[in-house]
Design an enzyme around this catalytic site. Structure first.
Site, PDB file in Angstrom:
ATOM      1  N   ASP A 242      34.858  35.583  44.552  1.00 14.68           N
ATOM      2  CA  ASP A 242      34.590  35.919  45.964  1.00 14.68           C
ATOM      3  C   ASP A 242      35.272  37.239  46.338  1.00 14.68           C
ATOM      4  O   ASP A 242      36.132  37.274  47.204  1.00 14.68           O
ATOM      5  CB  ASP A 242      35.078  34.784  46.888  1.00 14.68           C
TER       6      ASP A 242
ATOM      7  N   ASP B 238      39.996  39.613  43.211  1.00 14.90           N
ATOM      8  CA  ASP B 238      38.778  39.363  42.422  1.00 14.90           C
ATOM      9  C   ASP B 238      38.252  40.687  41.870  1.00 14.90           C
ATOM     10  O   ASP B 238      37.804  40.762  40.728  1.00 14.90           O
ATOM     11  CB  ASP B 238      37.680  38.743  43.292  1.00 14.90           C
TER      12      ASP B 238
ATOM     13  N   ASN C 180      36.693  34.796  50.592  1.00 14.37           N
ATOM     14  CA  ASN C 180      37.498  35.834  51.253  1.00 14.37           C
ATOM     15  C   ASN C 180      36.708  36.505  52.374  1.00 14.37           C
ATOM     16  O   ASN C 180      37.268  36.857  53.408  1.00 14.37           O
ATOM     17  CB  ASN C 180      37.948  36.878  50.242  1.00 14.37           C
TER      18      ASN C 180
ATOM     19  N   THR D 115      37.528  32.152  40.411  1.00  7.00           N
ATOM     20  CA  THR D 115      38.604  32.782  41.187  1.00  7.00           C
ATOM     21  C   THR D 115      38.306  32.749  42.685  1.00  7.00           C
ATOM     22  O   THR D 115      38.886  33.525  43.448  1.00  7.00           O
ATOM     23  CB  THR D 115      38.851  34.232  40.718  1.00  7.00           C
TER      24      THR D 115
ATOM     25  N   PHE E 162      44.628  28.896  49.198  1.00  9.98           N
ATOM     26  CA  PHE E 162      43.394  29.295  49.893  1.00  9.98           C
ATOM     27  C   PHE E 162      42.113  28.769  49.228  1.00  9.98           C
ATOM     28  O   PHE E 162      41.251  28.196  49.900  1.00  9.98           O
ATOM     29  CB  PHE E 162      43.341  30.826  49.989  1.00  9.98           C
ATOM     30  N   ASN E 163      41.930  28.998  47.937  1.00  7.09           N
ATOM     31  CA  ASN E 163      40.653  28.650  47.308  1.00  7.09           C
ATOM     32  C   ASN E 163      40.357  27.153  47.394  1.00  7.09           C
ATOM     33  O   ASN E 163      39.201  26.743  47.537  1.00  7.09           O
ATOM     34  CB  ASN E 163      40.633  29.074  45.829  1.00  7.09           C
TER      35      ASN E 163
ATOM     36  N   HIS F   5      46.504  37.528  42.082  1.00 10.41           N
ATOM     37  CA  HIS F   5      46.241  36.155  41.636  1.00 10.41           C
ATOM     38  C   HIS F   5      45.123  36.051  40.594  1.00 10.41           C
ATOM     39  O   HIS F   5      45.291  35.477  39.522  1.00 10.41           O
ATOM     40  CB  HIS F   5      45.817  35.299  42.833  1.00 10.41           C
ATOM     41  N   ASP F   6      43.940  36.585  40.969  1.00  9.93           N
ATOM     42  CA  ASP F   6      42.750  36.312  40.161  1.00  9.93           C
ATOM     43  C   ASP F   6      42.798  36.969  38.788  1.00  9.93           C
ATOM     44  O   ASP F   6      42.200  36.467  37.823  1.00  9.93           O
ATOM     45  CB  ASP F   6      41.495  36.775  40.920  1.00  9.93           C
TER      46      ASP F   6
HETATM   47  C1  BDR Z   1      43.315  33.246  46.164  1.00  6.30           C
HETATM   48  O1  BDR Z   1      42.773  33.296  47.478  1.00  6.30           O
HETATM   49  C2  BDR Z   1      42.023  34.475  47.647  1.00  6.30           C
HETATM   50  O2  BDR Z   1      42.312  35.039  48.877  1.00  6.30           O
HETATM   51  C3  BDR Z   1      42.354  35.384  46.486  1.00  6.30           C
HETATM   52  O3  BDR Z   1      41.249  36.166  46.126  1.00  6.30           O
HETATM   53  C4  BDR Z   1      42.734  34.417  45.396  1.00  6.30           C
HETATM   54  O4  BDR Z   1      41.595  33.982  44.687  1.00  6.30           O
HETATM   55  C5  BDR Z   1      44.829  33.264  46.264  1.00  6.30           C
HETATM   56  O5  BDR Z   1      45.273  32.170  47.008  1.00  6.30           O
HETATM   57 CA    CA Z   2      39.465  35.136  44.879  1.00  2.00          CA
END
Ligand code: BDR
Ligand code: CA
Length: 329
Positions: free
Chosen positions: A22, A27, A51, A136, A177-178, A249-250
């Site tokens: 996303d 990403d 996102n 991701t 978040f994801n 993160h991703d």
């Molecule tokens: C995840 O949430 C999204 O905002 C980022 O792209 C990542 O995949 C981190 O918590």
């Molecule tokens: Ca992401």
């Protein structure tokens, strides 16, 4: 054998990867990494809202691929909303466009016709045991795919997600978040019977883009000045970052596929909370449970990680083109 640039030599064929994502700042950085590392072959990118809207995540995936010189990689759009819940927009973190401060030209290529769920099922089913699935973003597309075609569970070679946390969350104290974006989908995915490798906040918050890392990115020509530094500089809210160094993160999820030896992982049983008023989206992680369904990444060799990632970035054509202007955060 390591070449010192983070690129591993040897004759092993590249791992074939579908990235469900996303984009999104990190990403986008994962896509660029996937385009640059010779041990990875991106078979396709499927997009999901998260996102930002599906329209933007899809446009961003196309634009990043084009910028990376890989407009030939198919992009297929998927789910615009969670299975059950209202859409939650992450633009307050990733900026209105989803790419922070980057202003990439629109892609010359278009998304492929069809739906991400069909692409996932067809591509994985056409090469059983060969495709590594990396997610991701929110897990909506994957949940729908696994419900439609449960055989993908045994057909994937590996399945790695960036999502969840064995400890604190980031969007709420309990949830990452994801997973929070679509907890019902995440519950389907974690409960599907495959082994999920969870690259969650436990590990991703260790691999921060420090000033030294950003300095190395500044040496990567247009890739650094027009993509990497502007996206990172555009993170709007960094709840988890008292020190201010941005996470990527991703990228961790794809790095784990590329060089698993850099990561320390432990089996655990991960269940996704869907009912809690304050805990929806929590990935409840039990390292002592009898029936593990996940491998949870807990540690990373940070300097090896950045050698790997920056080495892959350095191979992209845009890294060899001198920056025409200073980074625009
Ligand atoms: C995840 O949430 C999204 O905002 C980022 O792209 C990542 O995949 C981190 O918590
Ligand atoms: Ca992401």
């Amino acid at each position: 054998m390591s070449t010192g640039s983070g690129i591993t030599g040897g004759a092993a064929p590249p791992r074939q990867v579908i990235l469900d994502c996303d984009p999104g700042i990190d990403d986008a950085m994962a896509i660029a990494f996937g385009c640059g590392h010779p041990a990875l072959e991106l078979r396709g990118i499927t997009t999901v809202a998260g996102n930002v809207s599906l329209e933007l995540t899809t446009a961003n995936a196309l634009a990043v691929l084009d910028f990376a010189g890989r407009g030939d990689i198919p992009v297929v759009a998927g789910s615009p909303a969670p299975l059950l819940r209202p859409v939650l927009d992450g633009a307050d973190v990733h900026g209105e466009s989803g790419l922070g401060g980057a202003r990439l030209p629109p892609a010359g290529q278009r998304a492929r016709a069809g739906h991400a769920v069909d692409f996932l099922i067809e591509t994985i089913g056409s090469a059983p045991g060969e495709i590594v699935l990396v997610a991701t973003g929110p897990l909506t597309n994957i949940a729908l795919a696994v419900r439609r075609e449960p055989r993908i569970v045994s057909q994937v070679a590996d399945f790695v997600i960036m999502g969840g946390s064995a400890g604190r969350g980031n969007i709420t104290p309990a949830a990452e978040f994801n997973i929070f974006w679509d907890p019902e989908a995440a519950a389907v995915v974690f409960g599907a019977g495959w082994r999920v490798t969870m690259a969650g906040l436990d590990v991703t918050l260790q691999a921060l883009a420090t000033a030294e890392v950003r300095e190395r990115m500044a040496g990567l020509g247009r890739l650094g000045s027009e993509l990497l530094l502007p996206v990172l500089g555009g993170y709007r809210r960094q709840v988890e970052l008292p020190g201010g160094d941005p996470p990527v993160h991703d990228v961790c999820a794809l790095a784990l596929v590329t060089e698993p030896g850099l990561f320390g992982c432990r089996p655990a049983r991960v269940e996704v909370e869907t009912a809690g008023r304050l805990t929806a989206g929590m990935t409840v992680t039990d390292f002592d449970a009898a029936g593990p369904n996940a491998l949870v990444a807990e540690s990373v060799d940070v300097s090896g990680f950045w050698d790997l990632v920056l080495g892959a970035y350095a191979r992209l054509p845009a890294a060899g083109v001198p920056a025409s202007r200073p980074p625009q955060p």
